[in-house]
Design a protein around this motif. Structure first.
Motif, short mmCIF file in Angstrom:
data_model
loop_
_atom_site.label_atom_id
_atom_site.label_comp_id
_atom_site.label_asym_id
_atom_site.label_seq_id
_atom_site.Cartn_x
_atom_site.Cartn_y
_atom_site.Cartn_z
N VAL A 65 -0.25 -19.91 27.03
CA VAL A 65 -0.44 -21.35 27.14
C VAL A 65 0.90 -21.98 27.50
CG1 VAL A 65 -0.05 -21.71 24.66
CG2 VAL A 65 -1.29 -23.43 25.98
N ARG A 66 0.84 -22.97 28.36
CA ARG A 66 2.04 -23.69 28.79
C ARG A 66 1.81 -25.18 28.62
NH1 ARG A 66 4.28 -25.61 33.93
NH2 ARG A 66 6.57 -25.52 33.81
N THR A 67 2.73 -25.84 27.93
CA THR A 67 2.65 -27.29 27.73
C THR A 67 3.95 -27.90 28.23
OG1 THR A 67 3.50 -27.01 25.48
CG2 THR A 67 1.12 -27.15 25.74
N SER A 68 3.92 -28.35 29.47
CA SER A 68 5.16 -28.76 30.14
C SER A 68 5.50 -30.23 29.94
CB SER A 68 5.04 -28.48 31.64
OG SER A 68 3.94 -29.19 32.21
N TYR A 69 4.60 -31.03 29.32
CA TYR A 69 4.86 -32.47 29.21
C TYR A 69 4.34 -32.95 27.87
CZ TYR A 69 5.02 -37.43 30.66
OH TYR A 69 5.28 -38.76 30.76
N TYR A 70 5.26 -33.17 26.95
CA TYR A 70 4.89 -33.67 25.63
C TYR A 70 6.03 -34.50 25.07
CZ TYR A 70 7.88 -30.06 23.50
OH TYR A 70 8.95 -29.29 23.13
N ARG A 71 5.72 -35.32 24.08
CA ARG A 71 6.73 -36.10 23.37
C ARG A 71 6.54 -35.85 21.88
NH1 ARG A 71 8.63 -35.94 27.49
NH2 ARG A 71 9.39 -37.58 28.89
N GLY A 72 7.46 -35.10 21.35
CA GLY A 72 7.46 -34.73 19.94
C GLY A 72 8.62 -33.80 19.73
N ALA A 73 8.78 -33.28 18.51
CA ALA A 73 9.91 -32.39 18.24
C ALA A 73 9.71 -31.02 18.88
CB ALA A 73 10.11 -32.24 16.73
N TYR A 111 4.72 -55.26 20.42
CA TYR A 111 5.20 -53.95 20.00
C TYR A 111 5.69 -53.14 21.20
CZ TYR A 111 3.16 -54.84 15.43
OH TYR A 111 2.86 -55.38 14.20
N GLN A 112 6.86 -52.55 21.03
CA GLN A 112 7.47 -51.71 22.07
C GLN A 112 7.35 -50.25 21.64
OE1 GLN A 112 8.71 -53.30 24.96
NE2 GLN A 112 7.67 -55.01 23.91
N LEU A 113 6.17 -49.67 21.86
CA LEU A 113 5.86 -48.33 21.38
C LEU A 113 6.33 -47.28 22.38
CD1 LEU A 113 2.24 -49.11 20.15
CD2 LEU A 113 4.27 -48.81 18.69
N LYS A 114 6.73 -46.14 21.84
CA LYS A 114 7.15 -45.01 22.68
C LYS A 114 6.01 -43.99 22.80
CE LYS A 114 11.23 -46.87 22.56
NZ LYS A 114 11.70 -47.70 23.71
N LYS A 115 5.95 -43.31 23.94
CA LYS A 115 4.92 -42.30 24.15
C LYS A 115 5.06 -41.18 23.12
CE LYS A 115 4.17 -42.85 29.14
NZ LYS A 115 4.23 -42.16 30.45
N THR A 116 3.92 -40.73 22.62
CA THR A 116 3.89 -39.63 21.65
C THR A 116 2.67 -38.77 21.94
OG1 THR A 116 4.91 -41.04 19.96
CG2 THR A 116 3.84 -39.03 19.20
N GLY A 117 2.81 -37.46 21.79
CA GLY A 117 1.66 -36.58 21.92
C GLY A 117 1.87 -35.51 22.99
N ILE A 118 0.87 -34.66 23.15
CA ILE A 118 0.82 -33.74 24.29
C ILE A 118 0.25 -34.54 25.44
CG2 ILE A 118 -0.15 -31.60 25.20
CD1 ILE A 118 -0.26 -30.52 22.37
N LEU A 119 1.11 -34.90 26.38
CA LEU A 119 0.79 -35.93 27.36
C LEU A 119 0.07 -35.38 28.60
CD1 LEU A 119 4.14 -37.89 27.14
CD2 LEU A 119 2.02 -38.35 25.92
N LYS A 120 0.04 -34.08 28.73
CA LYS A 120 -0.63 -33.45 29.87
C LYS A 120 -1.45 -32.29 29.36
CE LYS A 120 0.55 -30.73 34.00
NZ LYS A 120 1.68 -30.18 34.81
N ARG A 121 -2.63 -32.08 29.94
CA ARG A 121 -3.51 -31.00 29.51
C ARG A 121 -2.78 -29.67 29.59
NH1 ARG A 121 -9.22 -30.39 32.44
NH2 ARG A 121 -9.26 -32.57 31.73
N PRO A 122 -2.78 -28.86 28.51
CA PRO A 122 -2.11 -27.56 28.55
C PRO A 122 -2.74 -26.64 29.59
CG PRO A 122 -2.63 -28.20 26.29
CD PRO A 122 -3.34 -29.17 27.19
N GLU A 123 -1.89 -25.79 30.17
CA GLU A 123 -2.37 -24.76 31.10
C GLU A 123 -2.63 -23.50 30.28
OE1 GLU A 123 0.46 -24.37 34.35
OE2 GLU A 123 1.13 -26.40 33.92
N VAL A 124 -3.85 -23.04 30.29
CA VAL A 124 -4.23 -21.88 29.49
C VAL A 124 -4.56 -20.72 30.43
CG1 VAL A 124 -5.87 -20.97 27.81
CG2 VAL A 124 -5.11 -23.34 27.63
N TYR A 125 -3.98 -19.53 30.14
CA TYR A 125 -4.20 -18.36 30.99
C TYR A 125 -4.79 -17.25 30.13
CZ TYR A 125 -0.72 -20.92 33.72
OH TYR A 125 -0.02 -21.87 34.40
#
Length: 297
Positions: free
Chosen positions: A201-209, A283-297
């Motif tokens: 699995v590849r998750t190339s676009y997310y906002r988190g730790a 409110y000035q909210l920041k993006k959070t989450g897995i922002l792009k669908r993961p690529e699953v192989y």
């Protein structure tokens, strides 16, 4: 695509806009809680809070003989059975929800051991009034409070409405999916068919730790650095439960929610107390989450 999810802690709504009064004075129009503290310090001739003030443990502690009442209006589209109120100085505060006194007995804490949680009566559908009474004086530190519980939050501009907790999440910003102020971990639950027993699995676009990867309930790895890919070989063929755990952060809970200066680089106390073009009631909210669908192989 939307998937089931679970949260590591209750959802949260920030209580940061309130009408206010000192002692038996009249209520004043609603204002951001941090700005209420600044306004009152100016009126009483107290030193402003900010990056240039002395730390509280080296300054004198004059008595706080006045009472500051913060009155919050909470709109909800649903009844919330067992909400919690989280605040500092809980042991010195009083609270009343819809005319019903709150027993200020701590039942836990939220994020910081100094932020105690107390049980609230149910929140009704419609408009609710929560009053919090705090000691006030030169040594007072007026801070936001937090509402915790099993609910969603829909933000619009400078306000929000409590909603039902969403049942699924799409890959994208969770701030626009009922979790605008949430800063804990989010588990995204996937079912993956592995025809040959190998999985990546590849998750190339997310906002988190970082992102933890679990297969059938067992933590198998971590995604944190490029190429943002995790591989696991030798699994049995067929369907497996894969959980992607986004480790959150507290920027939309405790961050500079009303600072609209995107060039701010020093986040000391003054970054929370901006004015002029750098202040926004919205409110000035920041993006959070897995922002792009993961690529699953």
């Amino acid at each position: 695509r939307e998937v089931p999810f679970t949260l590591s802690e209750p959802n949260v709504a920030v209580l940061d806009m309130a009408q206010y009064k000192v002692d038996d004075g009249p209520y004043r129009p609603a204002k951001e809680v941090l700005r209420i503290g600044q306004t009152l310090r100016e009126e009483y001739g107290y030193a402003p809070q900010g990056g240039k003030m002395a730390q509280p443990w080296v300054s004198e502690k004059p008595p706080m003989n006045q009472k500051l009442t913060l009155r919050f209006t909470i709109e909800s589209e649903t009844e919330i059975a067992a909400p919690l109120l989280a605040l500092e100085q809980a042991e010195r505060a009083e609270a009343v929800l819809n005319g019903q006194s709150v027993r200020m007995e701590a039942v836990g804490w939220y994020v910081d051991t100094k932020i105690k949680t107390v049980k609230l009566p149910p929140i009704k559908k419609g408009l609710n009034t929560l009053c919090i009474v705090l000691p006030f004086g030169e040594n007072a530190n007026v801070e936001n409070a937090f509402l915790l519980g099993d609910f969603g939050v829909r933000v619009s501009g400078d306000g929000y409405v409590l909603t039902e907790m969403p049942q699924t999440l799409a890959f994208g910003d969770i701030a626009h999916q009922g979790l605008p102020f949430y800063g804990g971990n989010v588990d995204y639950h996937l079912t993956v068919d592995m025809p040959n027993g190998d999985f990546a699995v590849r998750t190339s676009y997310y906002r988190g730790a970082l992102i933890g990867v679990s297969v059938d309930g067992k933590r198998e790895g971590t995604i944190a650095f490029a190429p943002y890919r995790f591989e696991k070989k030798g699994l049995s063929q067929g369907k497996h439960k894969v959980t992607l755990t986004l480790f959150g952060n507290r920027i939309n809970t405790f961050g500079t929610l009303h600072n609209c200066n995107e060039n701010t680089t020093w986040f000391g106390p003054d970054a929370w107390r901006t004015g002029g073009d750098s202040y926004s009631e919205e409110y000035q909210l920041k993006k959070t989450g897995i922002l792009k669908r993961p690529e699953v192989y």
